[in-house]
Design a protein around this motif. Structure first.
Motif, PDB file in Angstrom:
ATOM      1  N   ALA A 268       0.826  -1.207   0.000  1.00  0.00           N
ATOM      2  CA  ALA A 268       0.000   0.000   0.000  1.00  0.00           C
ATOM      3  C   ALA A 268       0.858   1.253   0.000  1.00  0.00           C
ATOM      4  CB  ALA A 268      -0.917  -0.019   1.226  1.00  0.00           C
ATOM      5  N   GLY A 269       1.858   1.313   0.890  1.00  0.00           N
ATOM      6  CA  GLY A 269       2.730   2.482   0.929  1.00  0.00           C
ATOM      7  C   GLY A 269       3.485   2.683  -0.366  1.00  0.00           C
ATOM      8  N   SER A 270       3.900   1.586  -0.994  1.00  0.00           N
ATOM      9  CA  SER A 270       4.638   1.686  -2.256  1.00  0.00           C
ATOM     10  C   SER A 270       3.754   2.209  -3.377  1.00  0.00           C
ATOM     11  CB  SER A 270       5.218   0.311  -2.627  1.00  0.00           C
ATOM     12  OG  SER A 270       6.140  -0.130  -1.647  1.00  0.00           O
ATOM     13  N   SER A 271       2.492   1.806  -3.400  1.00  0.00           N
ATOM     14  CA  SER A 271       1.575   2.318  -4.424  1.00  0.00           C
ATOM     15  C   SER A 271       1.351   3.816  -4.261  1.00  0.00           C
ATOM     16  CB  SER A 271       0.229   1.583  -4.345  1.00  0.00           C
ATOM     17  OG  SER A 271       0.340   0.275  -4.873  1.00  0.00           O
ATOM     18  N   LEU A 272       1.263   4.283  -3.016  1.00  0.00           N
ATOM     19  CA  LEU A 272       1.119   5.715  -2.787  1.00  0.00           C
ATOM     20  C   LEU A 272       2.339   6.474  -3.300  1.00  0.00           C
ATOM     21  CD1 LEU A 272      -0.458   5.853   0.785  1.00  0.00           C
ATOM     22  CD2 LEU A 272      -1.452   6.765  -1.310  1.00  0.00           C
ATOM     23  N   LEU A 273       3.520   5.965  -2.999  1.00  0.00           N
ATOM     24  CA  LEU A 273       4.741   6.622  -3.479  1.00  0.00           C
ATOM     25  C   LEU A 273       4.803   6.599  -5.001  1.00  0.00           C
ATOM     26  CD1 LEU A 273       7.467   5.396  -0.955  1.00  0.00           C
ATOM     27  CD2 LEU A 273       6.640   7.732  -1.266  1.00  0.00           C
ATOM     28  N   LEU A 279       3.049  11.431 -10.837  1.00  0.00           N
ATOM     29  CA  LEU A 279       2.441  12.746 -11.063  1.00  0.00           C
ATOM     30  C   LEU A 279       3.443  13.887 -10.929  1.00  0.00           C
ATOM     31  CD1 LEU A 279      -0.915  12.214  -9.114  1.00  0.00           C
ATOM     32  CD2 LEU A 279      -0.548  12.121 -11.585  1.00  0.00           C
ATOM     33  N   THR A 280       4.589  13.623 -10.309  1.00  0.00           N
ATOM     34  CA  THR A 280       5.599  14.671 -10.133  1.00  0.00           C
ATOM     35  C   THR A 280       6.866  14.421 -10.938  1.00  0.00           C
ATOM     36  OG1 THR A 280       6.433  13.549  -8.141  1.00  0.00           O
ATOM     37  CG2 THR A 280       4.761  15.268  -7.831  1.00  0.00           C
ATOM     38  N   GLY A 281       6.843  13.424 -11.807  1.00  0.00           N
ATOM     39  CA  GLY A 281       7.971  13.215 -12.712  1.00  0.00           C
ATOM     40  C   GLY A 281       9.192  12.556 -12.115  1.00  0.00           C
ATOM     41  N   ARG A 282       9.038  11.721 -11.116  1.00  0.00           N
ATOM     42  CA  ARG A 282      10.163  10.979 -10.526  1.00  0.00           C
ATOM     43  C   ARG A 282      10.113   9.542 -11.042  1.00  0.00           C
ATOM     44  NH1 ARG A 282       8.710  14.729  -6.544  1.00  0.00           N
ATOM     45  NH2 ARG A 282      10.479  15.680  -5.402  1.00  0.00           N
ATOM     46  N   GLU A 283      10.772   9.298 -12.138  1.00  0.00           N
ATOM     47  CA  GLU A 283      10.666   8.014 -12.824  1.00  0.00           C
ATOM     48  C   GLU A 283      11.204   6.864 -11.986  1.00  0.00           C
ATOM     49  OE1 GLU A 283      12.211   5.865 -16.962  1.00  0.00           O
ATOM     50  OE2 GLU A 283      12.384   8.038 -16.696  1.00  0.00           O
ATOM     51  N   VAL A 426      16.284   3.796  -4.310  1.00  0.00           N
ATOM     52  CA  VAL A 426      16.068   4.830  -5.326  1.00  0.00           C
ATOM     53  C   VAL A 426      17.195   5.856  -5.240  1.00  0.00           C
ATOM     54  CG1 VAL A 426      14.515   6.703  -6.025  1.00  0.00           C
ATOM     55  CG2 VAL A 426      13.574   4.498  -5.312  1.00  0.00           C
ATOM     56  N   PRO A 427      17.670   6.366  -6.379  1.00  0.00           N
ATOM     57  CA  PRO A 427      18.705   7.403  -6.340  1.00  0.00           C
ATOM     58  C   PRO A 427      18.312   8.557  -5.421  1.00  0.00           C
ATOM     59  CG  PRO A 427      18.369   6.665  -8.596  1.00  0.00           C
ATOM     60  CD  PRO A 427      17.329   5.991  -7.768  1.00  0.00           C
TER      61      PRO A 427
END
Length: 550
Positions: A268-273, A279-283, A426-427
């Motif tokens: 659940a937390g991963s889906s939110l992230l 939506l904010t462009g963090r691929e 994640v970087p």
């Protein structure tokens, strides 16, 4: 002698929580299990306040292993016009069967005779239609406190508080959703969404009355009476329970169920992230979140099926919808959440493996990635919160009494687990929201997300339950999340800027990370240097490391 038969409660918790409809009330008012419908989840075992239900044991691989079993009051004999076998076989008529009202009148008269004979401890158990389970179909004449016989003093149907449990879960889910959103948009600290601090309650750990100490305590169960004013010829006995049997039966779940709950929260937390990152462009953060969500969801389902014993039993939960069963509600939440989470992850894999493909199916899959990811993100808070209701809606007192705080603990755990994992893989340039969501002490999230939310809610639960040792441990952990720089007057935003400076970020990188202008970052740095009385970025970095900010 004590009988451990099913009490056939008028308001039966086992009947309410069963997610498959395997338990049903017969035409005789008794509660019976249908073996072919039971999925072996054991929820009825955990919900029964009397601990009379068992999961069937036997050789591994047998078809009926794990299925619930209990007294049926000889349903087959009742259908043939016969009385239950126990009543038929009892040579002294100690066990009697008949019309319930008539049996109550007969039992009341028996209690009066015993008290007239000096047996002051004689009392009926389970006969009162106004008690916590609305009376039982099988009631008992006891000569001492219920705890002596291994019976709960004040049994209550667990689903009594279910509406409040779902309300608290909804509040916790909204807090998680708001925290995740603020982790990306960098809003002001959130406050006031955690559980209020309820007044302490004076109930024993066994869920009984304030003066009932339960097994091993010094309450009423430890007293011994003499009859007719005679002097006892032996020292008073210290009763703990009936032949060592616990008053509260432990839940039957093993390690698979905690793993199932944790993995569901991680998903659940991963889906939110992932939704926020998309939506904010963090691929990179989006890719990590989507793949982690699918992997964690798959692991949680494997753990659940392993606990059930046979894979096909999971399908039994899809045959009905029961709002009185948190497990049934959770099953349908997962059924709604799983497909969009899977589509979002598949779109991510397709983009990684065939980034330049022009095939129509792959283009369609890629286009579906964003809406599927957003839908999974919207459904994620219920996935994180419903397991807290599942755990609270049991007869285990410490779980049930903590229903106000558990949803916040579970949602905080989901945020901390997902944010911590994403922050590790994640970087660093894209992991800022994950770190803020995990720790819950950054300027964007404040006090209502991640590890801080989990620990604060746990502290409230431990304090209300009187668990002093656990409360001290939770408070010790919570102190680690207090911003050390507050003593120097730094704002939460300045603390976040200082942390990024200490990791070697330039002003431009900090501005991009926090969605600020470079001029605003420079202004924050000037304020930090003045408040800490340091001359340079290097000195500020030393301060950050010395005070545990990084």
């Amino acid at each position: 002698m004590s009988s451990n038969v099913c009490k056939h409660c008028t308001h039966a918790a086992c009947l309410d929580v069963c997610p498959t409809g395997a338990l049903f009330r017969t035409e005789f008012g008794t509660v019976v299990v249908q073996d072919d419908v039971c999925n072996g989840c054991g929820y009825c075992v955990a919900a029964c306040p009397f601990g009379v239900i068992e999961r069937r044991s036997g050789p591994a691989g047998a078809r009926d292993i794990g299925i619930a079993q209990k007294c049926t009051l000889c349903y087959d004999r009742l259908g043939a016009g016969l009385e239950p076998a126990c009543a038929k076989a009892c040579p002294t008529d100690s066990i009697q069967f008949g019309d319930l009202d008539e049996l109550r009148e007969r039992a009341d008269a028996r209690v009066r005779r015993l008290r007239d004979d000096g047996v002051e401890g004689a009392r009926l158990y389970g006969h009162d239609p106004e008690d916590g389970v609305s009376g039982t179909g099988a009631f008992f004449l006891l000569l001492d406190e219920p705890e002596v016989y291994g019976l709960p003093p004040d049994p209550v149907v667990t689903t009594r508080d279910l509406p409040h449990m779902f309300n608290r879960a909804g509040m916790a889910g909204l807090a998680l959703l708001a925290g995740a959103a603020l982790a990306f948009v960098g809003g002001a600290p959130v406050s006031g969404t955690t559980a209020e601090r309820p007044d302490a309650v004076g109930r024993s750990a066994a869920g009984g009355r304030p003066d009932a100490a339960g097994p091993g305590g010094q309450g009423r169960a430890g007293r011994r009476r003499t009859h007719g004013g005679e002097t006892a010829m032996v020292p008073p006995a210290e009763f703990t329970s009936y032949y060592g049997r616990q008053v509260v039966k432990p839940a039957p779940w093993k390690g698979e169920i905690p793993a199932y709950m944790f993995a569901g929260g991680l998903a659940a937390g991963s889906s939110l992230l992932a939704a926020g990152a998309d939506l904010t462009g963090r691929e990179a953060l989006r890719r990590s979140g989507r793949l982690t969500a699918l992997g964690a969801l798959g692991f949680s389902m494997v753990a659940l099926v392993h606990d059930l014993g046979r894979p096909e039993r999971f399908l039994n939960m899809m045959r009905t919808v029961k709002v009185t069963s948190p497990m049934s509600v959770g099953t349908w939440i997962l059924a709604l959440y799983g497909p969009p989470a899977g589509v979002a992850a598949a779109a991510e894999v397709a983009g990684m493996v065939l980034p330049r493909s022009t095939a129509a199916p792959l283009r369609l899959l890629a286009a579906a990635g964003r809406p599927a990811g957003v839908i999974a993100g919207v459904l994620a808070p219920p996935v994180a919160a419903y397991t807290a209701v599942l755990l609270s809606d049991t007869a285990t007192p410490s779980w049930h009494e903590a229903y106000r705080e558990l949803p916040f603990v579970f949602c905080g755990s989901a945020a901390a687990a997902a944010g911590g994992l994403a922050g590790a893989i994640v970087p660093a340039g894209q992991a800022g929201p994950a770190r803020r969501l995990a720790v819950g002490a950054g300027s964007a999230v404040g006090d209502d997300a991640g590890a801080r939310l989990e620990l604060e809610s746990a502290c409230r639960a431990f304090e209300r339950l009187g668990a002093a040792a656990d409360l001290a441990g939770a408070r010790s952990e919570l102190r680690r999340f207090a911003p050390a720089a507050v003593v120097s007057g730094l704002t939460q935003r300045e603390v976040e800027v200082l942390r990024l400076v200490a990791t070697g970020r330039t002003n431009r990188a900090i501005a991009a990370e926090l969605f600020l202008s470079e001029k605003t970052v420079a202004r924050h740095l000037s304020s930090i240097f003045a408040k800490l009385d340091v001359p340079s970025r290097a000195a500020a970095t030393v301060y950050a490391y010395e005070h545990g900010l990084v």
